[in-house]
Design an enzyme around this catalytic site. Structure first.
Site, short mmCIF file in Angstrom:
data_model
loop_
_atom_site.label_atom_id
_atom_site.label_comp_id
_atom_site.label_asym_id
_atom_site.label_seq_id
_atom_site.Cartn_x
_atom_site.Cartn_y
_atom_site.Cartn_z
N GLY A 15 0.84 -1.21 0.00
CA GLY A 15 0.00 0.00 0.00
C GLY A 15 0.86 1.25 0.00
O GLY A 15 1.95 1.26 0.57
N THR A 121 5.81 -6.66 1.84
CA THR A 121 6.89 -6.42 0.87
C THR A 121 8.25 -6.81 1.45
O THR A 121 9.11 -7.38 0.76
CB THR A 121 6.90 -4.94 0.44
OG1 THR A 121 5.62 -4.63 -0.09
CG2 THR A 121 7.96 -4.64 -0.59
N ILE A 142 1.47 3.23 7.12
CA ILE A 142 0.71 4.08 8.02
C ILE A 142 0.35 3.32 9.30
O ILE A 142 0.06 3.92 10.31
CB ILE A 142 -0.58 4.65 7.37
CG1 ILE A 142 -1.56 3.54 6.99
CG2 ILE A 142 -0.25 5.54 6.18
CD1 ILE A 142 -2.98 4.06 6.75
N ASP A 143 0.37 1.98 9.22
CA ASP A 143 -0.05 1.18 10.39
C ASP A 143 0.97 1.22 11.52
O ASP A 143 0.63 0.93 12.67
CB ASP A 143 -0.26 -0.28 9.98
CG ASP A 143 -1.26 -0.44 8.84
OD1 ASP A 143 -2.09 0.48 8.66
OD2 ASP A 143 -1.20 -1.46 8.15
N ARG A 178 -25.01 14.21 19.00
CA ARG A 178 -24.88 12.88 18.41
C ARG A 178 -23.60 12.20 18.88
O ARG A 178 -22.68 12.85 19.37
CB ARG A 178 -24.79 13.00 16.89
CG ARG A 178 -26.13 13.18 16.22
CD ARG A 178 -25.93 13.44 14.75
NE ARG A 178 -27.21 13.47 14.05
CZ ARG A 178 -27.40 14.00 12.86
NH1 ARG A 178 -26.38 14.58 12.24
NH2 ARG A 178 -28.58 13.97 12.29
N GLY A 186 -5.20 0.82 10.12
CA GLY A 186 -4.18 0.37 11.07
C GLY A 186 -3.98 -1.13 11.04
O GLY A 186 -3.10 -1.66 11.72
N ARG A 277 -23.74 8.45 14.17
CA ARG A 277 -23.36 8.53 12.76
C ARG A 277 -21.96 7.94 12.60
O ARG A 277 -21.12 8.08 13.49
CB ARG A 277 -23.33 9.98 12.27
CG ARG A 277 -24.70 10.62 12.17
CD ARG A 277 -25.52 10.05 11.01
NE ARG A 277 -26.77 10.76 10.83
CZ ARG A 277 -27.93 10.44 11.41
NH1 ARG A 277 -27.98 9.40 12.23
NH2 ARG A 277 -29.02 11.14 11.18
N LEU A 284 -8.30 7.91 2.72
CA LEU A 284 -7.90 9.31 2.94
C LEU A 284 -6.63 9.34 3.82
O LEU A 284 -5.78 10.21 3.68
CB LEU A 284 -9.04 10.04 3.66
CG LEU A 284 -9.12 11.53 3.47
CD1 LEU A 284 -9.59 11.84 2.06
CD2 LEU A 284 -10.10 12.13 4.46
N GLN A 285 -6.55 8.34 4.71
CA GLN A 285 -5.40 8.28 5.63
C GLN A 285 -4.10 7.94 4.91
O GLN A 285 -3.01 8.09 5.45
CB GLN A 285 -5.65 7.22 6.72
CG GLN A 285 -6.76 7.59 7.65
CD GLN A 285 -7.40 6.38 8.32
OE1 GLN A 285 -7.02 6.02 9.42
NE2 GLN A 285 -8.35 5.75 7.66
O1 F6P Z 1 -1.39 -1.39 5.49
C1 F6P Z 1 -1.93 -0.16 5.18
C2 F6P Z 1 -3.43 -0.26 5.04
O2 F6P Z 1 -3.91 1.00 4.70
C3 F6P Z 1 -4.16 -0.81 6.26
O3 F6P Z 1 -4.30 0.13 7.27
C4 F6P Z 1 -5.46 -1.28 5.63
O4 F6P Z 1 -6.03 -2.32 6.38
C5 F6P Z 1 -5.02 -1.76 4.27
O5 F6P Z 1 -3.78 -1.14 4.00
C6 F6P Z 1 -5.97 -1.44 3.15
O6 F6P Z 1 -5.49 -2.05 2.01
P1 F6P Z 1 -5.97 -1.75 0.51
O7 F6P Z 1 -5.28 -0.50 0.06
O8 F6P Z 1 -5.52 -2.94 -0.23
O9 F6P Z 1 -7.45 -1.56 0.57
#
Ligand code: F6P
Length: 359
Positions: A15, A121, A142-143, A178, A186, A277, A284-285
Site C-alpha cells: 500500500g 513487501t 501508516i499502520d 450525536r 491500522g 453517525r 484518505l489516511q
Molecule cells: O497497510 C496499510 C493499510 O492502509 C491498512 O491500514 C489497511 O487495512 C489496508 O492497508 C488497506 O489495504 P488496501 O489498500 O488494499 O485496501
C-alpha cells in the site's frame, strides 16, 4: 575485491503512503549528485522486476516531489513473485517468479536494490535477499506495525489526517447531540486510532489490542450525557473486536478489514438513546502531502539506505530508534508485528485522560 556499485534500483511495494516520494527523491539526489550512481526506478513493486519494467531516474524526475503523496513508481499488493498471479487467456494461475526477478535484476545491470515496504513487501525482500539479490529496505506503513523501528514513513501524516477529521466531526457532534463513530485504518494495530484519538479529544477509543466490552464503552457516553454533554466522539480501529467476537471484514475471503464501526454505532444508539453517525475514513489516511516529520524521516532513511548499499551491508533495513537512524536485519522487522501494549504508557495515558478503551 567486489566490483564497485554503479547502478541501483528502487521500488515501492504494498500500500502507498505519504513520504514515499521524499525517500525516492533522497536516494536519487544523493545517489546521482554525490555518489555518481545510476538509479533505476522499478515500476509497481516487484512486479516491475517480473515484467522487467524499469526506467532510469534523473534529478529532473524527482524535482518538486518532496511534498507529493503516493509514489511516482506506482505500487501494488499483487506483486509477490513467490505466488505471482498470471492471467493466461481466461485463466489465472499462480506461479513462482522469484528466479525471474533475480534474472531481470541482473539483466538490468542492477548492483543493488532499495525496497520500500511494509511487512508483506519486506517478507518478500528477505526471501529474495536469501536467494542472492543484494538489497536494503526502508520501512513504510501508516499502520506503524513493523517491529524494530519506532516509526515508519507515513504513520505520522496518517495520524494528523485522522486527528483533523476528528476535530471537524467534534463540532457537528456537539451541535446535533450525536455520537460520531470514526473508523480508522491500522490493520491489526491500534497506533493510528490511539494516537489520533488522544490528539483529537476522543471519548472512547477501541483498538485491536484491547478487545472491548461495549457496555463499558457506553458507560462513558452515558456518563457524559448525564453531566450535560449529550455527544461523544468514538474512534474504532478497523481491526478492533468485541470480547469473544471475531474481527469484521469487508471481504472475508481476502480478509480485508472494515465495517466494525457500523456494529458499534448500532449498539451505542440502542444502549444510550443517542443518535449515532459513522465515518469510515478509509484511504484518505494514505493520501495527501506528507508532514515535515515524514519528509525528513524519508530523506534520512533514503540517504542511510544508500550508505548501507555503498558499504555492501545488504539484507538490512534502516530504522528509527530514539531519534537516530540505525540499521537492523530485515528479518527482525518481519518477525511478528509491533502492536500497542495494552498496559503501556500510551494506553494508560489515554485512560488517565478519561478516555474509555472499552475495558
Ligand atoms: O497497510 C496499510 C493499510 O492502509 C491498512 O491500514 C489497511 O487495512 C489496508 O492497508 C488497506 O489495504 P488496501 O489498500 O488494499 O485496501
Amino acid at each position: 575485491m567486489a566490483a564497485s556499485i554503479k547502478r541501483i534500483g528502487i521500488l515501492t511495494g504494498g500500500g502507498d503512503c505519504p513520504g514515499l516520494n521524499a525517500a525516492i527523491r533522497a536516494v536519487v539526489k544523493a545517489g546521482i549528485g554525490i555518489h555518481r550512481l545510476e538509479i533505476y526506478g522499478i515500476e509497481t513493486g516487484f512486479e516491475g522486476l517480473i515484467k522487467k519494467q524499469a526506467r532510469p531516474l534523473t534529478l529532473e524526475d524527482v524535482r518538486g516531489i518532496v511534498n507529493k503523496g503516493g509514489t511516482i513508481l506506482g505500487a501494488t499488493r499483487h506483486h509477490n513473485p513467490f505466488q505471482y498471479q498470471e492471467k493466461i487467456g481466461e485463466e489465472t494461475r499462480t506461479a513462482d517468479r522469484s528466479r525471474t526477478v533475480l534474472q531481470h535484476a541482473s539483466e538490468l545491470g542492477l548492483d543493488a536494490l532499495v525496497v520500500l515496504g511494509g511487512d508483506g513487501t519486506l517478507t518478500i525482500a528477505e526471501r529474495l535477499w536469501q536467494m542472492g539479490l543484494p538489497l536494503v529496505a526502508i520501512p513504510k506503513t501508516i499502520d506503524n506495525d513493523l517491529p524494530g523501528t519506532d516509526v515508519s514513513i507515513g504513520f505520522n501524516t496518517a495520524v494528523i489526517t485522522a486527528m483533523e477529521a476528528l476535530d471537524k466531526l467534534h463540532t457537528t457532534a456537539e451541535s446535533h447531540h450525536r455520537v460520531m463513530i470514526v473508523e480508522l485504518m491500522g490493520n491489526k494495530a491500534g497506533w493510528i486510532g490511539l494516537e489520533s484519538g488522544i490528539a483529537g479529544g476522543a471519548d472512547v477509543i477501541l483498538i485491536p489490542e484491547v478487545p472491548f466490552n461495549i457496555e463499558k464503552a457506553c458507560e462513558k457516553i452515558i456518563e457524559r450525557k448525564q453531566r450535560g454533554q449529550p455527544f461523544s466522539m468514538v474512534v474504532v480501529s478497523e481491526g478492533a473486536r468485541a470480547i469473544g467476537h471475531e474481527e469484521v471484514y469487508v471481504d472475508p475471503r481476502s480478509r480485508r478489514l472494515g465495517g466494525i464501526s457500523h456494529n458499534v454505532a448500532e449498539e451505542i444508539e440502542r444502549r444510550t438513546g443517542l443518535e449515532s453517525r459513522v465515518l469510515v475514513l478509509g484511504h484518505l489516511q494514505r493520501g495527501g502531502s506528507p508532514i515535515s516529520f515524514d519528509r525528513v524521516l524519508a530523506s534520512r532513511f533514503g540517504v542511510h539506505a544508500l550508505g548501507l548499499i555503498l558499504q555492501r551491508d545488504f539484507g538490512k533495513m534502516v530504522a528509527f530508534r530514539k531519534a537516530e537512524v540505525i540499521s537492523i536485519p530485515i528479518r527482525e522487522a518481519t518477525a511478528g508485528l509491533n502492536l500497542v501494549d495494552p498496559n503501556g504508557d500510551l494506553a494508560l495515558t489515554a485512560e488517565a485522560l478519561g478516555i474509555s478503551l472499552g475495558r
